[in-house]
Design an enzyme around this catalytic site. Structure first.
Site, PDB file in Angstrom:
ATOM      1  N   ARG A 270     130.136  -8.604 155.005  1.00 39.42           N
ATOM      2  CA  ARG A 270     129.854 -10.008 155.383  1.00 39.42           C
ATOM      3  C   ARG A 270     128.466 -10.101 156.021  1.00 39.42           C
ATOM      4  O   ARG A 270     127.795 -11.130 155.930  1.00 39.42           O
ATOM      5  CB  ARG A 270     130.930 -10.547 156.333  1.00 39.42           C
ATOM      6  CG  ARG A 270     130.610 -11.938 156.881  1.00 39.42           C
ATOM      7  CD  ARG A 270     131.850 -12.694 157.348  1.00 39.42           C
ATOM      8  NE  ARG A 270     132.624 -11.961 158.317  1.00 39.42           N
ATOM      9  CZ  ARG A 270     132.336 -11.866 159.623  1.00 39.42           C
ATOM     10  NH1 ARG A 270     131.261 -12.453 160.109  1.00 39.42           N
ATOM     11  NH2 ARG A 270     133.105 -11.170 160.436  1.00 39.42           N
TER      12      ARG A 270
ATOM     13  N   TYR B 145     119.132 -33.893 145.286  1.00 36.03           N
ATOM     14  CA  TYR B 145     120.435 -33.596 144.693  1.00 36.03           C
ATOM     15  C   TYR B 145     121.530 -34.287 145.511  1.00 36.03           C
ATOM     16  O   TYR B 145     121.498 -34.254 146.752  1.00 36.03           O
ATOM     17  CB  TYR B 145     120.617 -32.079 144.677  1.00 36.03           C
ATOM     18  CG  TYR B 145     122.010 -31.640 144.354  1.00 36.03           C
ATOM     19  CD1 TYR B 145     122.589 -31.948 143.120  1.00 36.03           C
ATOM     20  CD2 TYR B 145     122.761 -30.912 145.274  1.00 36.03           C
ATOM     21  CE1 TYR B 145     123.880 -31.547 142.833  1.00 36.03           C
ATOM     22  CE2 TYR B 145     124.045 -30.500 144.985  1.00 36.03           C
ATOM     23  CZ  TYR B 145     124.604 -30.826 143.759  1.00 36.03           C
ATOM     24  OH  TYR B 145     125.884 -30.429 143.474  1.00 36.03           O
TER      25      TYR B 145
ATOM     26  N   ASP C 205     113.727 -27.512 147.899  1.00 35.08           N
ATOM     27  CA  ASP C 205     114.736 -27.031 146.962  1.00 35.08           C
ATOM     28  C   ASP C 205     113.982 -26.762 145.659  1.00 35.08           C
ATOM     29  O   ASP C 205     113.575 -27.693 144.966  1.00 35.08           O
ATOM     30  CB  ASP C 205     115.813 -28.107 146.794  1.00 35.08           C
ATOM     31  CG  ASP C 205     116.896 -27.709 145.806  1.00 35.08           C
ATOM     32  OD1 ASP C 205     116.654 -26.830 144.962  1.00 35.08           O
ATOM     33  OD2 ASP C 205     117.989 -28.302 145.871  1.00 35.08           O
TER      34      ASP C 205
ATOM     35  N   LYS D 299     121.647 -21.567 139.053  1.00 33.31           N
ATOM     36  CA  LYS D 299     120.911 -22.184 137.947  1.00 33.31           C
ATOM     37  C   LYS D 299     119.966 -21.171 137.281  1.00 33.31           C
ATOM     38  O   LYS D 299     120.409 -20.209 136.713  1.00 33.31           O
ATOM     39  CB  LYS D 299     120.181 -23.416 138.473  1.00 33.31           C
ATOM     40  CG  LYS D 299     121.076 -24.367 139.308  1.00 33.31           C
ATOM     41  CD  LYS D 299     122.190 -24.932 138.492  1.00 33.31           C
ATOM     42  CE  LYS D 299     123.113 -25.933 139.163  1.00 33.31           C
ATOM     43  NZ  LYS D 299     123.297 -25.983 140.574  1.00 33.31           N
TER      44      LYS D 299
END
Ligand code: PLP
Length: 407
Positions: free
Chosen positions: A72, A125, A197, A222
């Site tokens: 983690r 977005y 972004d 993406k």
């Protein structure tokens, strides 16, 4: 077995051609893998043993920052992906997390506390808008939206509460561009931390840190992943900033699984060739749509009559990306006929894979937006977004021609 024997060190080179510094190729020169393996092994282990008590003590005191303890916090395969993205973006450091949305959340949570304000242009977005405008206000962090053309006025717009300026370029879904040098300078003068972004461009086409932007976010789902088979996100920037984001990500467990990190690493090896192929196809698709009688308007900054054409030539000289948005003549009924007639291009969300996808912002990324928010973002019932892949261009234009013919 002592973990050091399995520790791999991969060196990332950024190969730049004389034509452009943005043609990036990653070479994974890994000569420390077990058995001389060319490809680093995937480290699925969630826990890492200490060979001695003393090493445990030194790790706990922060004296062994390169050791692994618990996945983690850090994992060797995930760390490989982080080094690769940092190299691609020209950043000091990078943290990879479980999705682009997790990256957005962790970055904003790292920078803001109750009483602070995030400033964003209208065209971001939809998921980002929802995180900033619907989620953070519960914790006393508010969002303020400005017109994309108001970015130069940031120094006058900010208040003492403003902490972060978050933007996209090209912006989802209509491909509006922001002048990166101007935005970075305006944010610096305004005293706010700038984050872009960079999902639509990918670092193959645009490396915003070079332009002075403080932080870069990716939905690595993406173009970085590139094959529509993983969900991941990344934040790149200075060591200090990334360290703050990493602290949030590991605390809330927004960690990426090593198997997804491996797929991400594999996808990134072909980022440059995929990006170039998608850009070439997208330009041809944009030209095709522009000439079609059923199409009212095309949004692609690589078209000479696009208002951002000159800026695109300046800051994205290798290509304007694979996204082509357009307005049909008509509205939802025409869009329905078009979508249902598509054969090769799938009606599906997302972008950045090798296959072309069509999405309808009104029922996907921008679903639930108010009329005012839709108007501000320039989206209507006629708007279609295509994420162009790397198929033969003739197949793409044939599919579009037959689907538009059904209207
Ligand atoms: C521009 C942009 N940013 C962020 C995101 C969110 O990324 P993820 O779906 O990986 O959480 C998306 C997803 O579509 C996106 O298109």
């Amino acid at each position: 077995m002592c973990q050091k024997e399995f520790k791999t060190k991969t060196i990332y080179y950024r190969i730049t051609t004389r034509k452009s510094a943005t043609r990036v190729l990653i070479i994974m020169a890994n000569n420390q893998n077990p058995y001389g393996a060319v490809i680093a092994p995937v480290h699925h282990s969630s826990s890492y043993g200490f060979p001695t008590f003393d090493e445990m003590r030194r790790y706990a005191k922060g004296e062994l920052p390169d050791e692994f303890f618990y996945s983690r916090y850090a994992n060797p395969t995930v760390a490989e992906a982080e080094r690769a993205i940092a190299a691609l973006e020209g950043a000091e450091d990078c943290v990879v997390v479980s999705s682009g949305s997790a990256a957005t959340f962790c970055a904003l949570a790292a920078l803001c506390e109750a009483g602070d304000e995030i400033i964003l242009p209208d065209s971001v977005y939809g998921g980002t808008l929802k995180i900033a405008a619907h989620f953070f206000p519960r914790y006393g962090v508010t969002a303020r939206f400005i017109g994309i053309d108001d970015i130069p006025n940031l120094p006058e717009i900010v208040t003492e509460r403003s902490k972060v300026f978050w933007f996209e370029s090209p912006a989802n879904p209509l491909n509006r561009l922001v002048d990166l040098t101007m935005a970075a300078e305006a944010a610096r003068t305004a005293g706010v931390f700038s984050i872009i972004d960079n999902t639509f461009a990918s670092p193959a086409l645009q490396q915003p840190i070079k332009f002075g932007v403080n932080g870069v976010m990716h939905s690595a789902t993406k173009y970085l992943g590139g094959h529509t088979d993983l969900t991941a996100g990344a934040i790149a920037g200075s060591r200090e900033f990334v360290g703050q984001v990493r602290a949030v990500a590991s605390r809330i467990g927004a960690t990426l699984d090593p198997a997804a990190a491996y797929l991400l690493l594999r996808g990134m090896k072909t980022l440059n060739v995929r990006a170039q192929a998608a850009c070439a196809n997208a330009r041809r698709v944009a030209e095709f749509l522009q000439a079609h009688e059923k199409v009212a308007r095309v949004y692609y900054p690589g078209l000479a009559d696009n208002p951002d054409y000159a800026l695109a030539q300046k800051q994205m000289p290798d290509g304007c990306g694979g996204i082509v948005a357009f307005d049909l003549r008509g509205g939802e009924a025409e869009a329905e006929r078009f979508f249902d007639a598509l054969r090769l291009i799938r009606n599906a969300p997302s972008l950045g894979g090798v296959e072309s996808l069509a999405s309808y912002p009104l029922y996907s990324s921008h679903f639930g937006f108010t009329d005012e928010q839709l108007r501000a973002a320039g989206i209507s019932a006629a708007t279609v977004r295509l994420a162009i892949g790397i198929e033969p261009i003739e197949d793409l234009t044939a599919d579009l021609a037959q689907a538009l013919g059904q209207i």
